[in-house]
Design an enzyme around this catalytic site. Sequence first.
Site, PDB file in Angstrom:
ATOM      1  N   HIS A 150       0.845  -1.201   0.000  1.00  0.00           N
ATOM      2  CA  HIS A 150       0.000   0.000   0.000  1.00  0.00           C
ATOM      3  C   HIS A 150       0.887   1.261   0.000  1.00  0.00           C
ATOM      4  O   HIS A 150       0.680   2.179  -0.786  1.00  0.00           O
ATOM      5  CB  HIS A 150      -0.920  -0.024   1.229  1.00  0.00           C
ATOM      6  CG  HIS A 150      -1.710   1.229   1.417  1.00  0.00           C
ATOM      7  ND1 HIS A 150      -3.015   1.345   0.994  1.00  0.00           N
ATOM      8  CD2 HIS A 150      -1.377   2.431   1.962  1.00  0.00           C
ATOM      9  CE1 HIS A 150      -3.434   2.568   1.274  1.00  0.00           C
ATOM     10  NE2 HIS A 150      -2.472   3.239   1.873  1.00  0.00           N
ATOM     11  N   GLU A 151       1.904   1.278   0.852  1.00  0.00           N
ATOM     12  CA  GLU A 151       2.789   2.448   0.933  1.00  0.00           C
ATOM     13  C   GLU A 151       3.591   2.619  -0.357  1.00  0.00           C
ATOM     14  O   GLU A 151       3.772   3.733  -0.848  1.00  0.00           O
ATOM     15  CB  GLU A 151       3.721   2.332   2.144  1.00  0.00           C
ATOM     16  CG  GLU A 151       3.011   2.371   3.496  1.00  0.00           C
ATOM     17  CD  GLU A 151       2.113   3.592   3.667  1.00  0.00           C
ATOM     18  OE1 GLU A 151       2.446   4.652   3.126  1.00  0.00           O
ATOM     19  OE2 GLU A 151       1.062   3.482   4.330  1.00  0.00           O
ATOM     20  N   HIS A 198       1.677   4.392  -2.983  1.00  0.00           N
ATOM     21  CA  HIS A 198       1.624   5.860  -2.870  1.00  0.00           C
ATOM     22  C   HIS A 198       2.802   6.482  -3.632  1.00  0.00           C
ATOM     23  O   HIS A 198       2.659   7.518  -4.274  1.00  0.00           O
ATOM     24  CB  HIS A 198       1.706   6.301  -1.403  1.00  0.00           C
ATOM     25  CG  HIS A 198       0.400   6.216  -0.658  1.00  0.00           C
ATOM     26  ND1 HIS A 198      -0.768   6.757  -1.131  1.00  0.00           N
ATOM     27  CD2 HIS A 198       0.094   5.659   0.548  1.00  0.00           C
ATOM     28  CE1 HIS A 198      -1.746   6.542  -0.244  1.00  0.00           C
ATOM     29  NE2 HIS A 198      -1.252   5.879   0.771  1.00  0.00           N
ATOM     30  N   GLU A 208      -6.123   7.093  -1.292  1.00  0.00           N
ATOM     31  CA  GLU A 208      -6.082   5.936  -0.393  1.00  0.00           C
ATOM     32  C   GLU A 208      -6.644   4.687  -1.079  1.00  0.00           C
ATOM     33  O   GLU A 208      -6.031   3.618  -1.027  1.00  0.00           O
ATOM     34  CB  GLU A 208      -6.877   6.226   0.889  1.00  0.00           C
ATOM     35  CG  GLU A 208      -6.103   7.006   1.924  1.00  0.00           C
ATOM     36  CD  GLU A 208      -4.795   6.341   2.277  1.00  0.00           C
ATOM     37  OE1 GLU A 208      -4.719   5.108   2.321  1.00  0.00           O
ATOM     38  OE2 GLU A 208      -3.814   7.065   2.476  1.00  0.00           O
TER      39      GLU A 208
HETATM   40 ZN   LIG Z   1      -2.204   5.261   2.495  1.00  0.00          ZN
END
Ligand SMILES: [Zn+2]
Length: 264
Positions: free
Chosen positions: A132-133, A136, A195
Site C-alpha cells: 500500500h505504501e 503511494h 487511499e
Molecule cells: Zn495510504
Amino acid sequence: MRLILKSKIRKFGLYLLALLILSACATVPFTERKQLILIDPQTELALGLKARQEILKKAKTCKDPQIVNMVNKVGWRIAKATGRTDLPWEFTVIEDPKTANAFCLPGGKIFVYTGILKYTQNENGLSTVLAHETAHAIARHGAERLSMVLLAQVGEGALVVALEKNSDTRSKAFLAAYGLGAQLGVILPYSRIQEYEADHLGLIFMAKAGYDPRGALLFWNRMLEKQKGSEIPEFLSDHPADEKRIETIKQLLPKALKYYHPNN
Ligand SMILES: [Zn+2]
C-alpha cells in the site's frame, strides 16, 4: 483602458493555466486515473530525501536484525514487483513499539514503526502495508497533493515559475520560495481517492511479489476490529478501516489474483 488591460492579463493567466495543466498531466498505472502534477520527479525525490533526513534526526532506528531483515526482504520483493527499480527505495524501521504506523515519503522512502508489527502479525500482513505504501510512491500521490496546495496557494506567480524551462530553477524556486520544507510531504494526508488507489495498486503489487492478496482482507478485518477498541493504532487515522474499504478490496481481489503466482 485599465479594465481592458486587466482582462487581458486575466486571459493570459488562464491561457498559462491551461498550458500548464496540459503539460502537467500524468496517468496512474493500473487505474489509468489522470492527475495534475506540477512537481518534477527530481524535486519530488529531493523532498523525500530531505524529509527522511529530518525524521532520522529525531527517530531511533531499529537495531533488531530479524525485524530489519524481514521489512527489507518484503519491501524489496514488492519494490521489484512494481517494475520501478530506478526509484531510490529505502525501508527504514523505527524502534517505537508504542506507535503503530507506517508511511511513505515521495520517491519511495518508506518508514515502518515497530508498533505496527503486532497488527501485521506475519509477512503477508506486512506485505499488505508495504505494498500500500509503495503504491503511494508509484502513483506519485505526495507530488500530486503538493501540486494541489501549490495551485491553491500561489496562483499565477507559481504558474510563471512552473513554466520556466529550466527544471533546476523551478525546483529551487518551489523549494525556497514557498518553504516547502521537509514536513510538508509528510504531514499532508492523502485524499480518499488516493487511499483507495493505493489499496488497488497495493493488491496488484502484493500479488506480483508472490504474496496472496487475499491476506489484505485478513489484515483490514483485524484493523476494523481494532478501530472499535480503546487502543487505536496510528495507522488508522490516515487509513480508516471501514466496511466500504474492505468491500472495495473484495471487489478488486479477482483482478489482483490474476497476477498471483505463489510458486514464483
Ligand atoms: Zn495510504
